[in-house]
Design a protein around this motif. Structure first.
Motif, PDB file in Angstrom:
ATOM      1  N   ASP A  84      31.782   7.110   1.741  1.00  0.00           N
ATOM      2  CA  ASP A  84      31.789   8.271   2.633  1.00  0.00           C
ATOM      3  C   ASP A  84      30.765   8.109   3.755  1.00  0.00           C
ATOM      4  O   ASP A  84      31.021   8.486   4.897  1.00  0.00           O
ATOM      5  CB  ASP A  84      31.517   9.555   1.856  1.00  0.00           C
ATOM      6  CG  ASP A  84      32.672   9.944   0.936  1.00  0.00           C
ATOM      7  OD1 ASP A  84      33.742   9.301   1.006  1.00  0.00           O
ATOM      8  OD2 ASP A  84      32.485  10.883   0.138  1.00  0.00           O
ATOM      9  N   GLN A  85      29.618   7.523   3.434  1.00  0.00           N
ATOM     10  CA  GLN A  85      28.586   7.298   4.446  1.00  0.00           C
ATOM     11  C   GLN A  85      29.101   6.371   5.546  1.00  0.00           C
ATOM     12  O   GLN A  85      28.886   6.619   6.737  1.00  0.00           O
ATOM     13  CB  GLN A  85      27.341   6.705   3.789  1.00  0.00           C
ATOM     14  CG  GLN A  85      26.193   6.489   4.740  1.00  0.00           C
ATOM     15  CD  GLN A  85      24.956   5.926   4.053  1.00  0.00           C
ATOM     16  OE1 GLN A  85      24.972   5.632   2.866  1.00  0.00           O
ATOM     17  NE2 GLN A  85      23.890   5.790   4.804  1.00  0.00           N
ATOM     18  N   VAL A  86      29.815   5.340   5.150  1.00  0.00           N
ATOM     19  CA  VAL A  86      30.358   4.384   6.111  1.00  0.00           C
ATOM     20  C   VAL A  86      31.422   5.053   6.989  1.00  0.00           C
ATOM     21  O   VAL A  86      31.408   4.916   8.216  1.00  0.00           O
ATOM     22  CB  VAL A  86      30.933   3.153   5.374  1.00  0.00           C
ATOM     23  CG1 VAL A  86      31.768   2.290   6.287  1.00  0.00           C
ATOM     24  CG2 VAL A  86      29.806   2.341   4.743  1.00  0.00           C
ATOM     25  N   ILE A  87      32.324   5.810   6.369  1.00  0.00           N
ATOM     26  CA  ILE A  87      33.386   6.487   7.126  1.00  0.00           C
ATOM     27  C   ILE A  87      32.789   7.549   8.048  1.00  0.00           C
ATOM     28  O   ILE A  87      33.208   7.699   9.195  1.00  0.00           O
ATOM     29  CB  ILE A  87      34.447   7.082   6.172  1.00  0.00           C
ATOM     30  CG1 ILE A  87      35.171   5.949   5.435  1.00  0.00           C
ATOM     31  CG2 ILE A  87      35.443   7.955   6.943  1.00  0.00           C
ATOM     32  CD1 ILE A  87      36.087   6.411   4.315  1.00  0.00           C
ATOM     33  N   GLY A 114      34.399  17.867   6.370  1.00  0.00           N
ATOM     34  CA  GLY A 114      35.498  17.439   7.235  1.00  0.00           C
ATOM     35  C   GLY A 114      36.334  16.345   6.593  1.00  0.00           C
ATOM     36  O   GLY A 114      37.561  16.334   6.706  1.00  0.00           O
ATOM     37  N   LEU A 115      35.659  15.431   5.907  1.00  0.00           N
ATOM     38  CA  LEU A 115      36.359  14.354   5.204  1.00  0.00           C
ATOM     39  C   LEU A 115      37.257  14.927   4.114  1.00  0.00           C
ATOM     40  O   LEU A 115      38.416  14.534   3.973  1.00  0.00           O
ATOM     41  CB  LEU A 115      35.319  13.398   4.609  1.00  0.00           C
ATOM     42  CG  LEU A 115      35.608  11.925   4.597  1.00  0.00           C
ATOM     43  CD1 LEU A 115      36.126  11.405   5.918  1.00  0.00           C
ATOM     44  CD2 LEU A 115      34.371  11.154   4.162  1.00  0.00           C
ATOM     45  N   ARG A 116      36.718  15.863   3.345  1.00  0.00           N
ATOM     46  CA  ARG A 116      37.511  16.498   2.269  1.00  0.00           C
ATOM     47  C   ARG A 116      38.701  17.256   2.867  1.00  0.00           C
ATOM     48  O   ARG A 116      39.789  17.243   2.305  1.00  0.00           O
ATOM     49  CB  ARG A 116      36.656  17.459   1.436  1.00  0.00           C
ATOM     50  CG  ARG A 116      35.528  16.824   0.717  1.00  0.00           C
ATOM     51  CD  ARG A 116      35.943  15.792  -0.335  1.00  0.00           C
ATOM     52  NE  ARG A 116      34.863  14.849  -0.499  1.00  0.00           N
ATOM     53  CZ  ARG A 116      34.982  13.529  -0.372  1.00  0.00           C
ATOM     54  NH1 ARG A 116      36.122  12.976  -0.111  1.00  0.00           N
ATOM     55  NH2 ARG A 116      33.950  12.739  -0.510  1.00  0.00           N
ATOM     56  N   GLN A 117      38.485  17.891   4.000  1.00  0.00           N
ATOM     57  CA  GLN A 117      39.552  18.667   4.632  1.00  0.00           C
ATOM     58  C   GLN A 117      40.697  17.759   5.078  1.00  0.00           C
ATOM     59  O   GLN A 117      41.858  18.078   4.857  1.00  0.00           O
ATOM     60  CB  GLN A 117      38.980  19.469   5.812  1.00  0.00           C
ATOM     61  CG  GLN A 117      39.906  20.539   6.344  1.00  0.00           C
ATOM     62  CD  GLN A 117      40.904  20.018   7.366  1.00  0.00           C
ATOM     63  OE1 GLN A 117      40.623  19.089   8.114  1.00  0.00           O
ATOM     64  NE2 GLN A 117      42.077  20.607   7.391  1.00  0.00           N
ATOM     65  N   GLN A 123      41.336  13.367  15.791  1.00  0.00           N
ATOM     66  CA  GLN A 123      40.501  14.542  15.554  1.00  0.00           C
ATOM     67  C   GLN A 123      39.090  14.181  15.086  1.00  0.00           C
ATOM     68  O   GLN A 123      38.302  15.077  14.789  1.00  0.00           O
ATOM     69  CB  GLN A 123      41.168  15.454  14.527  1.00  0.00           C
ATOM     70  CG  GLN A 123      42.449  16.062  15.021  1.00  0.00           C
ATOM     71  CD  GLN A 123      43.135  16.940  13.985  1.00  0.00           C
ATOM     72  OE1 GLN A 123      42.743  16.992  12.815  1.00  0.00           O
ATOM     73  NE2 GLN A 123      44.172  17.634  14.403  1.00  0.00           N
ATOM     74  N   ALA A 124      38.781  12.904  15.029  1.00  0.00           N
ATOM     75  CA  ALA A 124      37.442  12.492  14.602  1.00  0.00           C
ATOM     76  C   ALA A 124      36.417  13.133  15.521  1.00  0.00           C
ATOM     77  O   ALA A 124      36.558  13.071  16.746  1.00  0.00           O
ATOM     78  CB  ALA A 124      37.313  10.976  14.638  1.00  0.00           C
TER      79      ALA A 124
END
Length: 122
Positions: free
Chosen positions: A33-36, A46-49, A63-64
């Motif tokens: 997750d840190q890398v993404i 936002g990642l979970r969404q 949308q990043a």
């Protein structure tokens, strides 16, 4: 020009494969997750969404919140192509993410993966 099939794949379908890859090599989901997050600017929520809403990769990158300004420092070969030479911007972003995940799985130091950037707390 034909659209690549990968553009329509959901981020939610690729994410578990990334998780398996890094965990198999002794790394954590938090590191992934840190890398993404570094690459895209998404925070954990936002990642979970985007995972829950199953957005496709095209939407994921469109949308990043903020692509990291140091992405041009990502160099090397992924899937037989040099990432810095890929002409399609979306394909290049996807391959940047693949390259970073590969580097994490191979055990490269986080500071090196994040191209010398300060590592955000995860």
């Amino acid at each position: 020009m034909a659209r690549h099939r990968i553009f329509a794949m959901s981020f939610a379908s690729i994410y578990p494969l990334y998780v398996q890859k890094v965990e198999r090599k002794g790394h954590t989901t938090a590191e992934l997750d840190q890398v993404i997050t570094w690459l895209t600017g998404y925070d954990d929520a936002g990642l979970r969404q985007v995972i829950d809403s199953e957005v496709d990769l095209e939407t994921f990158f469109a949308q990043a919140p903020a692509m990291n300004p140091n992405v041009s420092l990502i160099k090397g070969v992924i899937c037989g192509y040099r990432v810095e030479d890929i002409e399609d911007p979306l394909m290049q972003q996807i391959r940047y993410m693949d390259k970073l995940v590969d580097e994490l799985a191979r055990g490269k130091k986080m500071a090196s993966i994040l191209r010398g950037s300060a590592t955000p707390a995860v």
